[in-house]
Design a protein around this motif. Structure first.
Motif, PDB file in Angstrom:
ATOM      1  N   ALA A 180      -5.362  -1.191   3.419  1.00  0.00           N
ATOM      2  CA  ALA A 180      -5.817  -1.925   2.235  1.00  0.00           C
ATOM      3  C   ALA A 180      -6.107  -3.396   2.532  1.00  0.00           C
ATOM      4  O   ALA A 180      -6.941  -4.012   1.899  1.00  0.00           O
ATOM      5  CB  ALA A 180      -4.760  -1.827   1.132  1.00  0.00           C
ATOM      6  N   ASP A 181      -5.389  -3.945   3.495  1.00  0.00           N
ATOM      7  CA  ASP A 181      -5.603  -5.372   3.785  1.00  0.00           C
ATOM      8  C   ASP A 181      -5.314  -5.648   5.268  1.00  0.00           C
ATOM      9  O   ASP A 181      -4.978  -4.730   6.028  1.00  0.00           O
ATOM     10  CB  ASP A 181      -4.744  -6.254   2.864  1.00  0.00           C
ATOM     11  CG  ASP A 181      -3.251  -5.984   3.044  1.00  0.00           C
ATOM     12  OD1 ASP A 181      -2.875  -5.268   3.997  1.00  0.00           O
ATOM     13  OD2 ASP A 181      -2.467  -6.496   2.231  1.00  0.00           O
TER      14      ASP A 181
ATOM     15  N   ASP B  40     -13.390 -11.055  11.718  1.00  0.00           N
ATOM     16  CA  ASP B  40     -13.843 -11.780  10.521  1.00  0.00           C
ATOM     17  C   ASP B  40     -15.332 -11.487  10.290  1.00  0.00           C
ATOM     18  O   ASP B  40     -15.991 -10.883  11.147  1.00  0.00           O
ATOM     19  CB  ASP B  40     -13.549 -13.282  10.629  1.00  0.00           C
ATOM     20  CG  ASP B  40     -14.281 -13.932  11.791  1.00  0.00           C
ATOM     21  OD1 ASP B  40     -15.475 -13.611  12.003  1.00  0.00           O
ATOM     22  OD2 ASP B  40     -13.673 -14.753  12.502  1.00  0.00           O
TER      23      ASP B  40
ATOM     24  N   ALA C 230     -13.579  -2.166   5.437  1.00  0.00           N
ATOM     25  CA  ALA C 230     -13.572  -3.501   4.856  1.00  0.00           C
ATOM     26  C   ALA C 230     -12.154  -3.793   4.406  1.00  0.00           C
ATOM     27  O   ALA C 230     -11.540  -2.984   3.711  1.00  0.00           O
ATOM     28  CB  ALA C 230     -14.531  -3.549   3.681  1.00  0.00           C
ATOM     29  N   VAL C 231     -11.604  -4.927   4.832  1.00  0.00           N
ATOM     30  CA  VAL C 231     -10.236  -5.262   4.402  1.00  0.00           C
ATOM     31  C   VAL C 231     -10.199  -6.657   3.777  1.00  0.00           C
ATOM     32  O   VAL C 231     -10.986  -7.528   4.115  1.00  0.00           O
ATOM     33  CB  VAL C 231      -9.221  -5.210   5.578  1.00  0.00           C
ATOM     34  CG1 VAL C 231      -8.987  -3.788   6.037  1.00  0.00           C
ATOM     35  CG2 VAL C 231      -9.664  -6.076   6.742  1.00  0.00           C
ATOM     36  N   ALA C 232      -9.265  -6.802   2.838  1.00  0.00           N
ATOM     37  CA  ALA C 232      -9.110  -8.074   2.125  1.00  0.00           C
ATOM     38  C   ALA C 232      -8.480  -9.100   3.056  1.00  0.00           C
ATOM     39  O   ALA C 232      -7.797  -8.743   3.998  1.00  0.00           O
ATOM     40  CB  ALA C 232      -8.247  -7.860   0.911  1.00  0.00           C
TER      41      ALA C 232
ATOM     42  N   GLN D  27       0.857  -1.188   0.000  1.00  0.00           N
ATOM     43  CA  GLN D  27       0.000   0.000   0.000  1.00  0.00           C
ATOM     44  C   GLN D  27       0.891   1.235   0.000  1.00  0.00           C
ATOM     45  O   GLN D  27       1.936   1.254   0.639  1.00  0.00           O
ATOM     46  CB  GLN D  27      -0.900   0.018   1.247  1.00  0.00           C
ATOM     47  CG  GLN D  27      -1.971   1.096   1.206  1.00  0.00           C
ATOM     48  CD  GLN D  27      -2.965   0.991   2.367  1.00  0.00           C
ATOM     49  OE1 GLN D  27      -2.871   0.109   3.212  1.00  0.00           O
ATOM     50  NE2 GLN D  27      -3.926   1.898   2.392  1.00  0.00           N
TER      51      GLN D  27
ATOM     52  N   THR E  22     -17.524  -9.084   4.639  1.00  0.00           N
ATOM     53  CA  THR E  22     -16.060  -8.989   4.526  1.00  0.00           C
ATOM     54  C   THR E  22     -15.465  -8.914   5.922  1.00  0.00           C
ATOM     55  O   THR E  22     -16.189  -8.706   6.898  1.00  0.00           O
ATOM     56  CB  THR E  22     -15.623  -7.688   3.810  1.00  0.00           C
ATOM     57  OG1 THR E  22     -16.056  -6.571   4.599  1.00  0.00           O
ATOM     58  CG2 THR E  22     -16.203  -7.586   2.421  1.00  0.00           C
ATOM     59  N   ARG E  23     -14.135  -9.066   5.975  1.00  0.00           N
ATOM     60  CA  ARG E  23     -13.461  -8.763   7.228  1.00  0.00           C
ATOM     61  C   ARG E  23     -13.531  -7.269   7.490  1.00  0.00           C
ATOM     62  O   ARG E  23     -13.494  -6.473   6.555  1.00  0.00           O
ATOM     63  CB  ARG E  23     -11.991  -9.168   7.113  1.00  0.00           C
ATOM     64  CG  ARG E  23     -11.727 -10.457   7.848  1.00  0.00           C
ATOM     65  CD  ARG E  23     -10.283 -10.656   8.051  1.00  0.00           C
ATOM     66  NE  ARG E  23      -9.561 -10.763   6.793  1.00  0.00           N
ATOM     67  CZ  ARG E  23      -8.349 -11.305   6.704  1.00  0.00           C
ATOM     68  NH1 ARG E  23      -7.776 -11.790   7.778  1.00  0.00           N
ATOM     69  NH2 ARG E  23      -7.734 -11.365   5.550  1.00  0.00           N
TER      70      ARG E  23
END
Ligand SMILES: Nc1ncnc2c1ncn2[C@@H]1O[C@H](COP(=O)(O)OP(=O)(O)O)[C@@H](O)[C@H]1O
Ligand SMILES: [Mg+2]
Length: 329
Positions: A226-227, A241, A327-329, A214, A255-256
């Motif tokens: 970003a994640d 989660d 929201a993170v990937a 990022q 999403t997480r």
């Protein structure tokens, strides 16, 4: 044209790939921080740019000129390391002048430029001392002066503050940033310390396992990770989660979610769905462990007055602004 452009950079040691495909651009005068955990490839990337390590493939353009075929001396780059790497048998003046000798700048001009740069790092009264007569912070300023005296186009700093104690570190980071801005010097600074990165940088490149995962300014990295890695590395995010997030928010979440501890407000009015389970005092902030609907969360509250502290077992209501749910990937 960008001032620095790195394209498809790849580097592998005998059996360890460090990075496979690094790409970025830097504009003139920017202060960029490479931030990431130990071993993620920060120093290797910096050493590739400086020419101290060879690259396997890729380009490193400085003002449009590809540095890869050039020797370190031909690159017009200054570098400062965590270990000051000063010559113990030379005075401050001689250590700083050394960089100029390599560039064949001598005599009066050398004397003048050394004096100028020692003033810049506030060491003009220490010119005749030896490194062992100086503190760590002062030695690091000598190393900085030595790298600045050649007037490089690009300054690289590899964890220059990591060996110093906290108070000196904070002072020196302000000084480095002020000098960098005064000179308009394009700089890449390496650290594993998120606070240092957030305080100093125009932009941060967050690295993990040889990738830049990022990039952006401090506020965007801090508030919009970003994640999950970014959320774990910067700030003290609560990472939930999808099932846990659904239970906490009592609506379906797919999403997480990452939630900053300071984005959650506590009060003793309303539903009181939460319970205080413990706290740690961070000084200006009280960090609570709060359980709500079977979910444990960290919540940061400003420590305004001595009577503010909620005891364990206190029932509290939680308010989370919708924009604080990342929201993170
Ligand atoms: N000279 C080297 N020979 C072999 N492996 C190396 C060498 N230098 C670094 N590495 C490896 O490359 C990876 C990245 O290291 P480094 O760039 O020093 O990370 P960082 O500066 O982020 O801590 C690590 O796995 C490290 O062990
Ligand atoms: Mg390193």
């Amino acid at each position: 044209m960008s001032f620095v452009k790195v394209e498809n950079l790849q580097k592998q040691f005998t059996d360890t790939p460090v990075f496979k495909d690094i790409n970025f651009t830097i504009e003139q005068g920017e202060f960029i921080t490479l931030l990431g955990p130990s071993g993620c490839g920060k120093s290797t990337l910096l050493r590739c740019i400086a020419g101290l390590t060879t690259v396997d493939t890729g380009k490193i353009l400085l003002q449009g000129r590809d540095l890869v075929p050039l020797s370190p001396q031909q690159r017009d780059i200054g570098m400062v390391f965590q270990s000051y790497a000063l010559f113990p048998n030379m005075t401050v003046q001689q250590n700083v002048a050394f960089g100029l000798r390599m560039k064949k700048v001598k005599g009066e001009e050398s004397t003048r430029r050394v004096a100028e740069v020692l003033k810049l790092v506030e060491l003009d009264t220490f010119a005749n001392r030896y490194p062992h007569q100086l503190s760590g912070g002062q030695n690091q300023r000598v190393a900085l002066a030595r790298s600045l005296v050649t007037r490089p186009s690009l300054l690289l700093l590899d964890e220059p503050l990591s060996a110093l104690d906290a108070r000196i570190r904070k002072h020196l980071r302000e000084q480095i940033r002020a000098i960098q801005q005064e000179l308009g010097l394009t700089t890449i600074f390496v650290t594993h310390d998120q606070e240092e990165a957030l305080v100093m940088s125009d932009r941060i490149f967050l690295m993990n396992k040889g990738n830049i995962v990022q990039s952006g300014d401090a506020q965007s990295l801090y508030t919009a990770p970003a994640d999950a890695f970014a959320a774990g590395f910067i700030g003290n995010y609560n990472l939930l989660d999808a099932d846990t997030a659904s239970r906490l928010l009592q609506r379906p979440v797919h999403t997480r979610l990452a939630i900053r501890p300071e984005a959650i407000a506590l009060s003793v009015d309303g539903a009181r769905e939460g319970e205080i389970r413990g706290h740690s005092l961070l000084g200006n902030v009280i960090r609570y462990r709060v359980e709500a609907r079977g979910v444990e969360l960290l919540v940061d509250v400003l420590n305004r007055s001595a009577s503010d502290l909620y005891p364990n077992g206190q029932r509290v209501s939680l308010t989370i602004a919708p924009e604080a749910l990342c929201a993170v990937a």
